[in-house]
Design a protein around this motif. Structure first.
Motif, short mmCIF file in Angstrom:
data_model
loop_
_atom_site.label_atom_id
_atom_site.label_comp_id
_atom_site.label_asym_id
_atom_site.label_seq_id
_atom_site.Cartn_x
_atom_site.Cartn_y
_atom_site.Cartn_z
N ASP A 67 -56.24 26.57 27.03
CA ASP A 67 -56.65 26.82 28.42
C ASP A 67 -57.83 27.78 28.41
N ALA A 68 -59.01 27.22 28.20
CA ALA A 68 -60.21 28.06 28.07
C ALA A 68 -60.52 28.80 29.36
N ALA A 69 -60.29 28.17 30.50
CA ALA A 69 -60.58 28.82 31.78
C ALA A 69 -59.73 30.08 31.97
N ARG A 70 -58.47 30.00 31.58
CA ARG A 70 -57.59 31.16 31.72
C ARG A 70 -58.04 32.30 30.81
N VAL A 71 -58.53 31.97 29.63
CA VAL A 71 -59.03 32.99 28.70
C VAL A 71 -60.17 33.78 29.34
N LEU A 72 -61.05 33.09 30.07
CA LEU A 72 -62.15 33.76 30.75
C LEU A 72 -61.65 34.56 31.96
N GLN A 73 -60.75 33.96 32.72
CA GLN A 73 -60.26 34.60 33.94
C GLN A 73 -59.53 35.90 33.62
N THR A 74 -58.75 35.90 32.55
CA THR A 74 -57.97 37.09 32.19
C THR A 74 -58.74 38.03 31.27
N ASN A 75 -60.01 37.73 31.01
CA ASN A 75 -60.87 38.60 30.21
C ASN A 75 -60.41 38.73 28.77
N GLN A 76 -59.72 37.71 28.27
CA GLN A 76 -59.34 37.73 26.86
C GLN A 76 -60.53 37.46 25.95
N ALA A 77 -61.55 36.80 26.49
CA ALA A 77 -62.76 36.54 25.72
C ALA A 77 -63.96 36.69 26.64
N PRO A 83 -66.29 22.15 23.96
CA PRO A 83 -66.96 20.91 24.36
C PRO A 83 -66.86 20.72 25.87
N ILE A 84 -67.96 20.32 26.47
CA ILE A 84 -67.92 20.13 27.93
C ILE A 84 -66.95 19.03 28.30
N GLU A 85 -66.72 18.11 27.38
CA GLU A 85 -65.80 17.02 27.65
C GLU A 85 -64.35 17.50 27.76
N LEU A 86 -64.04 18.62 27.12
CA LEU A 86 -62.68 19.16 27.17
C LEU A 86 -62.51 20.23 28.25
N PHE A 87 -63.57 21.00 28.50
CA PHE A 87 -63.44 22.06 29.51
C PHE A 87 -63.25 21.47 30.89
N GLY A 88 -63.94 20.39 31.17
CA GLY A 88 -63.76 19.73 32.45
C GLY A 88 -64.48 20.43 33.60
N PRO A 89 -64.35 19.92 34.81
CA PRO A 89 -65.02 20.50 35.98
C PRO A 89 -64.58 21.94 36.20
N ASN A 90 -65.56 22.82 36.48
CA ASN A 90 -65.24 24.23 36.68
C ASN A 90 -66.42 24.90 37.37
N ASP A 91 -66.19 26.15 37.79
CA ASP A 91 -67.24 26.92 38.47
C ASP A 91 -67.78 28.05 37.61
N TYR A 92 -67.46 28.05 36.33
CA TYR A 92 -67.93 29.13 35.46
C TYR A 92 -69.39 28.91 35.05
N PRO A 93 -70.15 29.98 34.92
CA PRO A 93 -71.51 29.84 34.39
C PRO A 93 -71.45 29.25 32.98
N THR A 94 -72.43 28.43 32.64
CA THR A 94 -72.41 27.76 31.35
C THR A 94 -73.82 27.52 30.84
N MET A 208 -71.39 27.05 25.95
CA MET A 208 -70.72 28.35 26.09
C MET A 208 -70.47 28.61 27.56
N TYR A 209 -69.33 29.22 27.83
CA TYR A 209 -68.91 29.55 29.19
C TYR A 209 -68.59 31.04 29.25
N TRP A 210 -68.80 31.62 30.43
CA TRP A 210 -68.43 33.01 30.62
C TRP A 210 -68.04 33.23 32.08
N HIS A 211 -67.41 34.36 32.34
CA HIS A 211 -67.00 34.69 33.71
C HIS A 211 -68.20 35.25 34.47
N PRO A 212 -68.33 34.95 35.77
CA PRO A 212 -69.47 35.47 36.54
C PRO A 212 -69.60 36.99 36.50
#
Length: 235
Positions: A67-77, A83-94, A208-212
């Motif tokens: 769950d890559a999105a949760r890792v960013l949301q909870t500031n674990q990374a 891969p964009i094919e696995l991350f799927g639709p999201n609102d994170y900067p990339t 690469m993805y990161w939290h706003p």
């Protein structure tokens, strides 16, 4: 977004805002979540750059998370490479980093694959080693594609490491789909050969993805720029 939640978000951004970043002297810690494939191809050169340019920066390299999105949301990374094919639709900067293609890897002295071509019949008849992650062994994109297309194979081994694939197939009749950029780096270490896949498989696209909350952070921006530079130099 409710007014109270919006206000708290702005306060958090203000608290996290930093006046500047000097890689030659500033002490910072960053965490990057990525697969071992991305670790070899992208993070190995990044670590060399940081070691030379930012002696007081510590990098924590974390394994890929389901769950890559949760890792960013909870500031674990601070950054997730996925891969964009696995991350799927999201609102994170990339930011896009690289693309790669799938090849078939077999032992260099494979008894059934003596030339430089692997036929579809051979591919389907040979035992397979596949990459999966997590307790449910989520398949990689190439193997997901084949499964969704109804391609029937005999899967003999599963492993949670792209980089172990060449070592595991050595001395066996196994065939495995591997990503070219990583596999070619390992050829000198293990005696395998790479062949075109007889069944078309879509390329992979790493980003690469990161939290706003980190977008305007000078240190975080510096790290993102270094990763982009590494990716550009690969091509």
């Amino acid at each position: 977004m409710p007014r109270r939640q919006l206000s708290l978000s702005r306060i958090e951004q203000l608290l996290l805002r930093r006046p500047g970043f000097d890689p030659a002297s500033d002490a910072r810690t960053f965490s990057i979540s990525a697969s071992d494939y991305a670790g070899l191809v992208l993070l190995t050169p990044l670590v060399r750059i940081i070691s030379n340019e930012a002696p007081n920066v510590t990098i924590h390299l974390l394994p890929r998370a389901r769950d890559a999105a949760r890792v960013l949301q909870t500031n674990q990374a601070d950054i997730v490479i996925e891969p964009i094919e696995l991350f799927g639709p999201n609102d994170y900067p990339t930011a896009s980093l690289l693309s790669d293609r799938w090849l078939c890897a077999v032992d260099a002295n494979h008894p059934d694959v003596t030339g430089d071509t692997l036929t579809e019949t051979q591919f389907l008849e040979l035992p397979h080693l596949v990459y999966g992650i997590g307790d449910d062994r989520q398949l990689n994109l190439a193997d997901q594609h084949l499964a969704n297309a109804g391609v029937q194979r005999h899967i003999e081994v599963t492993v949670e490491s792209f980089l172990l694939n060449p070592f595991l197939i050595k001395g066996t009749r196994l065939v495995s789909l591997v990503l070219e950029r990583a596999a070619r780096r390992l050829i000198g270490t293990v005696d395998i050969k790479l062949l075109e896949s007889p069944i078309s498989v879509p390329d992979i696209h790493e980003a690469m993805y990161w939290h706003p909350r980190h977008t305007t952070d000078p240190g975080h921006k510096w790290l993102r720029e270094k990763l982009l530079n590494v990716a550009q130099q690969l091509d």
